[in-house]
Each structure stands twice: as structure tokens, then as C-alpha cells.
Design an enzyme around this catalytic site. Structure first.
Site, PDB file in Angstrom:
ATOM      1  N   GLU A 209       0.885  -1.177   0.000  1.00 44.93           N
ATOM      2  CA  GLU A 209       0.000   0.000   0.000  1.00 44.93           C
ATOM      3  C   GLU A 209       0.917   1.219   0.000  1.00 44.93           C
ATOM      4  O   GLU A 209       1.472   1.586   1.042  1.00 44.93           O
ATOM      5  CB  GLU A 209      -0.889  -0.020   1.261  1.00 44.93           C
ATOM      6  CG  GLU A 209      -1.896  -1.149   1.282  1.00 44.93           C
ATOM      7  CD  GLU A 209      -3.091  -0.921   0.355  1.00 44.93           C
ATOM      8  OE1 GLU A 209      -3.382   0.239   0.022  1.00 44.93           O
ATOM      9  OE2 GLU A 209      -3.722  -1.909  -0.040  1.00 44.93           O
ATOM     10  N   CYS A 243      -2.099   9.595   2.509  1.00 45.54           N
ATOM     11  CA  CYS A 243      -1.628   9.012   1.245  1.00 45.54           C
ATOM     12  C   CYS A 243      -2.561   9.337   0.076  1.00 45.54           C
ATOM     13  O   CYS A 243      -2.114   9.431  -1.059  1.00 45.54           O
ATOM     14  CB  CYS A 243      -1.468   7.508   1.385  1.00 45.54           C
ATOM     15  SG  CYS A 243      -2.964   6.704   1.980  1.00 45.54           S
TER      16      CYS A 243
HETATM   17  P1  NAD Z   1       8.114   4.708   5.067  1.00 46.35           P
HETATM   18  O1  NAD Z   1       8.150   3.889   3.831  1.00 46.35           O
HETATM   19  O2  NAD Z   1       9.246   5.589   5.354  1.00 46.35           O
HETATM   20  O3  NAD Z   1       7.963   3.769   6.366  1.00 46.35           O
HETATM   21  C1  NAD Z   1       6.976   2.768   6.449  1.00 46.35           C
HETATM   22  C2  NAD Z   1       7.484   1.648   7.340  1.00 46.35           C
HETATM   23  O4  NAD Z   1       8.656   1.080   6.760  1.00 46.35           O
HETATM   24  C3  NAD Z   1       7.866   2.091   8.758  1.00 46.35           C
HETATM   25  O5  NAD Z   1       7.419   1.120   9.669  1.00 46.35           O
HETATM   26  C4  NAD Z   1       9.393   2.145   8.715  1.00 46.35           C
HETATM   27  O6  NAD Z   1       9.998   1.832   9.936  1.00 46.35           O
HETATM   28  C5  NAD Z   1       9.731   1.093   7.686  1.00 46.35           C
HETATM   29  N1  NAD Z   1      10.964   1.414   6.949  1.00 46.35           N
HETATM   30  C6  NAD Z   1      11.469   2.664   6.695  1.00 46.35           C
HETATM   31  N2  NAD Z   1      12.605   2.566   5.988  1.00 46.35           N
HETATM   32  C7  NAD Z   1      12.834   1.234   5.796  1.00 46.35           C
HETATM   33  C8  NAD Z   1      13.847   0.505   5.139  1.00 46.35           C
HETATM   34  N3  NAD Z   1      14.883   1.113   4.548  1.00 46.35           N
HETATM   35  N4  NAD Z   1      13.776  -0.849   5.128  1.00 46.35           N
HETATM   36  C9  NAD Z   1      12.745  -1.480   5.725  1.00 46.35           C
HETATM   37  N5  NAD Z   1      11.755  -0.832   6.379  1.00 46.35           N
HETATM   38  C10 NAD Z   1      11.783   0.500   6.407  1.00 46.35           C
HETATM   39  O7  NAD Z   1       6.725   5.500   5.014  1.00 46.35           O
HETATM   40  P2  NAD Z   1       6.135   6.523   6.061  1.00 46.35           P
HETATM   41  O8  NAD Z   1       6.961   7.762   6.029  1.00 46.35           O
HETATM   42  O9  NAD Z   1       5.900   5.874   7.355  1.00 46.35           O
HETATM   43  O10 NAD Z   1       4.707   6.821   5.414  1.00 46.35           O
HETATM   44  C11 NAD Z   1       4.545   7.723   4.378  1.00 46.35           C
HETATM   45  C12 NAD Z   1       4.376   7.048   3.033  1.00 46.35           C
HETATM   46  O11 NAD Z   1       3.440   5.996   3.133  1.00 46.35           O
HETATM   47  C13 NAD Z   1       3.814   7.984   1.984  1.00 46.35           C
HETATM   48  O12 NAD Z   1       4.465   7.752   0.765  1.00 46.35           O
HETATM   49  C14 NAD Z   1       2.352   7.593   1.885  1.00 46.35           C
HETATM   50  O13 NAD Z   1       1.743   7.880   0.664  1.00 46.35           O
HETATM   51  C15 NAD Z   1       2.427   6.133   2.133  1.00 46.35           C
HETATM   52  N6  NAD Z   1       1.176   5.642   2.682  1.00 46.35           N
HETATM   53  C16 NAD Z   1       0.399   4.845   1.922  1.00 46.35           C
HETATM   54  C17 NAD Z   1      -0.826   4.412   2.411  1.00 46.35           C
HETATM   55  C18 NAD Z   1      -1.721   3.525   1.620  1.00 46.35           C
HETATM   56  O14 NAD Z   1      -2.685   3.016   2.185  1.00 46.35           O
HETATM   57  N7  NAD Z   1      -1.482   3.309   0.337  1.00 46.35           N
HETATM   58  C19 NAD Z   1      -1.234   4.803   3.676  1.00 46.35           C
HETATM   59  C20 NAD Z   1      -0.400   5.616   4.425  1.00 46.35           C
HETATM   60  C21 NAD Z   1       0.803   6.033   3.921  1.00 46.35           C
END
Ligand code: NAD
Length: 457
Positions: A209, A243
Site C-alpha cells: 500500500e 496518502c
Molecule cells: P516509510 O516507507 O518511510 O515507512 C513505512 C514503514 O517502513 C515504517 O514502519 C518504517 O519503519 C519502515 N521502513 C522505513 N525505511 C525502511 C527501510 N529502509 N527498510 C525497511 N523498512 C523501512 O513510510 P512513512 O513515512 O511511514 O509513510 C509515508 C508514506 O506511506 C507515503 O508515501 C504515503 O503515501 C504512504 N502511505 C500509503 C498508504 C496507503 O494506504 N497506500 C497509507 C499511508 C501512507
């Protein structure tokens, strides 16, 4: 227990078959429901402590969504989990055919920070309902919500069934190095690709997602006043950190002035003359995101907003006037309370801009011309969308929620969440009272009969 031991304990537990029992799953979900209701005030407080999310938004966009998904899942689980009969194939005559739902096994759920309660619990509920064991990793950027999530889960489940492992990239990387039976990830496109690579190592099925640059079009036939009001709401709820928030606005040039006037009015109605003092406007989650957003404001001209307060992680609801397509704000997903306004005269201009980006997670068009909306919906590929409003397609659990292309793989909500975490096994039961000889060798003289039969199937 460390990650490897927890996973091993979950695998052993899964093999006891207990999670496959539907009434056991329902009991688990009911215990979770009781705990979530009891802890709702603590969840709301944690969300406020993390990024000043108001109580109203916490209930509207987090706790009520989780509780309603949970209630529906408890009510419908028996029927969802029942093997479903389908029409048998004539080629198998005599036979019956059924689809059986089975849990994958050990599921990993990785959640983001922006709706830290809802986006952790909604998939978790589906994974438990489908009979899986679960490891949930909440986001490190919302530590208060992460802590309360852990407390809730530990009050209801043994680690061998459901465990919360807190931490950031390092922990996530360790988790992804393990073999899971399903991975459900919500977050950025960048990390989504890391997850997909890790899953590919074991051919683990995934749901991703993700995000994207979601356009919002206001054409010359739109109800401009209502459009302004609905865009203010959808863009600035959660401080723009949604998002599916409209990422950039495409407005017919003849309606721009009228729209901006209404928009400013609606902003004042919602958050007052100074949104920094409004108790309804959340903050940016951390300094890194604040700096990223502040950079987008440099060298731009504003139709409203544009002010910031670093100490308070505040960025005012902002309209950027006609930014260059090479500007910082038009590079990637904004994910904050900034809305670029770009006017257009022709459909070709809309097309040129939308085609510049990958398939978005959401798509919005405000128009009273049904021909135009029909054309746009058919023309562009996007995760999901709304005509004449923003973000509200999210709340209908009968609609699939998910992206396409770079905005994600798979979808969930409602029954689909249960299905996401279930493998569908097709099973044919063959009758023994008749055994048609046509399929058996020798095939001499049988081809014509087969071709006649195939016409009927
Ligand atoms: P992110 O990708 O930075 O982090 C998401 C998760 O991944 C966190 O738990 C984090 O600890 C982990 N993570 C971060 N870096 C990582 C890595 N290098 N390797 C493995 N795991 C890692 O995202 P965010 O900043 O928490 O959220 C924002 C993003 O999420 C935006 O792009 C938004 O559009 C998207 N989002 C999508 C939805 C959806 O339903 N499609 C919902 C909410 C947010």
C-alpha cells in the site's frame, strides 16, 4: 524473545491448527475489540502526543474505522470462511467444486506513521481473522501510538500468536530478512521496493500500500464553492499527511480566482485566521519531514499560507501559485499541507501533466459534466477515486482500497482484507458412479467427440 525465536514460536503455534478454528479466531477478535474500546482514550492521547492530532480526527480517521472493521469481521467471519461452491466444469462430470480459504501462516505487517493506529490494526484484524499468526511492526516515528499498540496486543495475545516488534529501519531490515508466508506493507514507494525485493527472495506474496502524486481536477462546470470546501477538508485533514490527499490541483483558468477566494474562506472557517492556534490542525510528524516540506516553499509564490514554525513543526495550509513543473513541490509526493495550483485551458494540458507521473493512488475530479467525468475515469489508471469530493472513497468498505503501478500492489478493506490474508484453494470432488472414457488413451476416433464437448463448455 528475539525476532527469530518469535517467528519460530509462531510457526510452531500455527502448526497446532488452533488458529484454523473459526470460533477460536472470533474469540480472539472479541477480546481485541474489548481491549480497543477500553483503551480508546489512551489511543487518542497517544495520537495527540505524536503529532497533535485532534480528538475528533483521531476518532473519525483512526479508532472508529478500526472498530467498525473489527465489528464487521466478527459478524461476517463465519460466512467469509465457509467453503464456497462454484459451478462444476462439464469436463469433470460428475463432480462438485468448492473454494476453500486457508491462512497463509506467519504474516508480517509493517505500518507507517501517518495513520499509525488505523493502518496497523486494519490489516492486523484481517490477518488474525484469516487464521494467521502475525508480527506487527509499527512506525518508529509515532512512538506513543507504537507503545500503546504493543500494550494492547500484549494484553490480548501471546507472542506466539500475535507479536508487536517496535523499531526503525534496522529492525525492519532484520524482519524482512526472514522467511514469511505473507507480507503486508504500507508506506513509501522507496521502501515498498525494498520490501518487494526481500519478499522475492522467498517468493513471499505481498500487499504493498504505497503513495504517489494524486491529481485533483476542477473543471469549469464544477460547483466551485463546494469543491473548495471539500478540497480544504481532504487536503488538510491529518495536516495533509494522507496518502490519498489531493497532491496537486488542476483548475480551469476561468475559475481559478473564484476557487481561490472560496478556498481562503473555507480555510478560515475551518482553522481560523491563524491555523497555528487551531486545536484542529495537526503538526508535521518530525523535523526531517518538516525540512523536506519547508524546502518546497522556497522561491514559490503563495495564494495563501506559506508560513512555518520550525520549533512547533508547523506548516500553514498553503496554496502555491503556478509552480514550475521542475520545482521541488512538483517532483514527488508532497505528503503535507501544501497544495500547488496549476491552471489549464485544454484537456491536452491536463493530460500532459498527469502523464508525467506514475499511476497515482487516488484521482479526483470536480465536474457536473457526466461525459467528462466518465471519460476521465476511463482514461486514467489510478488506485481509487472520487467524483466531486476528496478521499471519501476510502470509507466504503465495499470498495477495494489499494494502488496500481507504483502506487501499490493488492488491495484491502472489508471482506477483501480477509481474502487478502487467505489463500484460495480450489477443490474438485469427483463422483465415482460414472467415469467417462473420452479423456483416456487411446485417443483414436475421440477428437471429434472432444471438439463437440468443448463447444458446450
Ligand atoms: P516509510 O516507507 O518511510 O515507512 C513505512 C514503514 O517502513 C515504517 O514502519 C518504517 O519503519 C519502515 N521502513 C522505513 N525505511 C525502511 C527501510 N529502509 N527498510 C525497511 N523498512 C523501512 O513510510 P512513512 O513515512 O511511514 O509513510 C509515508 C508514506 O506511506 C507515503 O508515501 C504515503 O503515501 C504512504 N502511505 C500509503 C498508504 C496507503 O494506504 N497506500 C497509507 C499511508 C501512507
Amino acid at each position: 524473545m528475539d525476532i527469530i525465536n518469535i517467528l519460530q514460536a509462531q510457526r510452531n503455534y500455527f502448526s497446532t491448527q488452533q488458529t484454523k478454528d473459526i470460533s477460536f479466531r472470533k474469540e480472539c477478535l472479541k477480546k481485541l475489540q474489548k481491549e480497543l474500546i477500553k483503551r480508546e482514550p489512551a489511543i487518542i492521547k497517544a495520537l495527540y502526543d505524536d503529532f497533535k492530532k485532534s480528538e475528533y480526527e483521531a476518532v473519525l480517521t483512526e479508532t472508529s474505522i478500526v472498530l467498525s472493521e473489527l465489528k464487521m469481521t466478527i459478524d461476517k467471519l463465519t460466512s467469509w470462511a465457509k467453503p464456497k461452491s462454484v459451478l462444476p466444469s462439464l469436463l469433470n462430470f460428475p463432480s462438485s467444486a468448492k473454494i476453500h480459504k486457508e491462512p497463509y501462516g506467519a504474516v508480517l505487517v509493517i505500518a507507517p506513521w501517518n495513520y499509525p493506529h488505523q493502518l496497523a490494526f486494519a490489516p492486523l484484524i484481517g490477518a488474525i481473522a484469516a487464521g494467521n499468526t502475525v508480527v506487527l511492526k509499527p512506525s518508529e516515528l509515532t512512538p506513543n501510538t507504537s507503545a500503546i499498540t504493543k500494550q494492547i496486543i500484549e494484553a490480548v495475545f501471546d507472542k506466539k500468536q500475535v507479536a508487536v516488534i517496535e523499531g526503525g529501519v534496522e529492525v525492519s531490515t532484520k524482519l524482512l530478512a526472514q522467511r514469511w508466508d505473507y507480507i503486508f506493507f504500507t508506506g513509501s514507494v522507496f521502501v515498498g521496493k525494498i520490501v518487494a525485493k526481500a519478499a522475492a527472495e522467498f517468493l513471499t506474496p505481498i500487499t504493498l500500500e504505497l503513495g504517489g502524486k494524486s491529481p485533483c481536477i476542477v473543471d469549469k462546470t464544477a460547483n466551485i464553492k463546494l469543491a473548495a470546501k471539500r478540497i480544504v477538508w481532504g487536503k488538510f485533514i491529518n495536516g495533509g499527511q494522507t496518502c490519498i490527499a489531493p497532491d496537486y490541483l488542476l483548475i480551469h483558468a476561468s475559475k481559478k480566482e473564484e476557487f481561490v477566494n472560496y478556498f481562503k474562506n473555507e480555510l478560515i472557517k475551518a482553522y481560523g485566521e491563524n491555523p497555528e492556534t487551531s486545536t484542529d490542525f495537526p503538526r508535521i510528524v518530525n523535523l526531517k519531514n518538516f525540512n523536506r516540506l519547508a524546502l518546497m516553499l522556497e522561491n514559490e509564490s503563495f495564494l495563501t499560507g506559506g508560513t512555518t514554525n520550525k520549533e512547533d513543526l508547523f506548516i500553514a495550509p498553503t496554496l502555491i501559485d503556478e509552480p514550475s513543473l521542475n520545482s521541488e513541490v512538483m517532483k514527488g509526493e508532497i505528503f503535507g499541507p501544501i497544495l500547488p495550483v496549476i491552471s489549464y485551458e485544454s484537456e491536452e494540458e491536463i493530460d500532459k501533466l498527469i502523464s508525467k507521473y506514475d499511476k497515482p493512488l487516488a484521482f479526483y475530479i470536480f465536474s457536473t459534466d457526466k461525459k467528462i467525468t466518465k471519460k476521465m475515469i476511463a482514461k486514467y489508471s489510478f488506485g481509487g477515486g472520487t467524483i466531486n469530493d476528496t478521499t471519501v472513497h476510502f470509507v466504503n468498505h465495499r470498495l477495494p482500497f489499494g494502488g496500481v503501478g507504483e502506487s501499490g500492489i493488492g488491495s484491502y478493506h472489508g471482506k477483501l482484507t480477509f481474502e487478502t490474508f487467505s489463500h484460495s484453494k480450489g477443490v474438485v470432488t469427483k463422483g465415482n458412479w460414472l467415469d467417462l472414457t473420452i479423456r483416456y488413451a487411446p485417443y483414436t476416433d475421440k477428437l471429434k467427440k472432444l471438439q463437440a464437448l468443448l463447444k458446450w463448455t
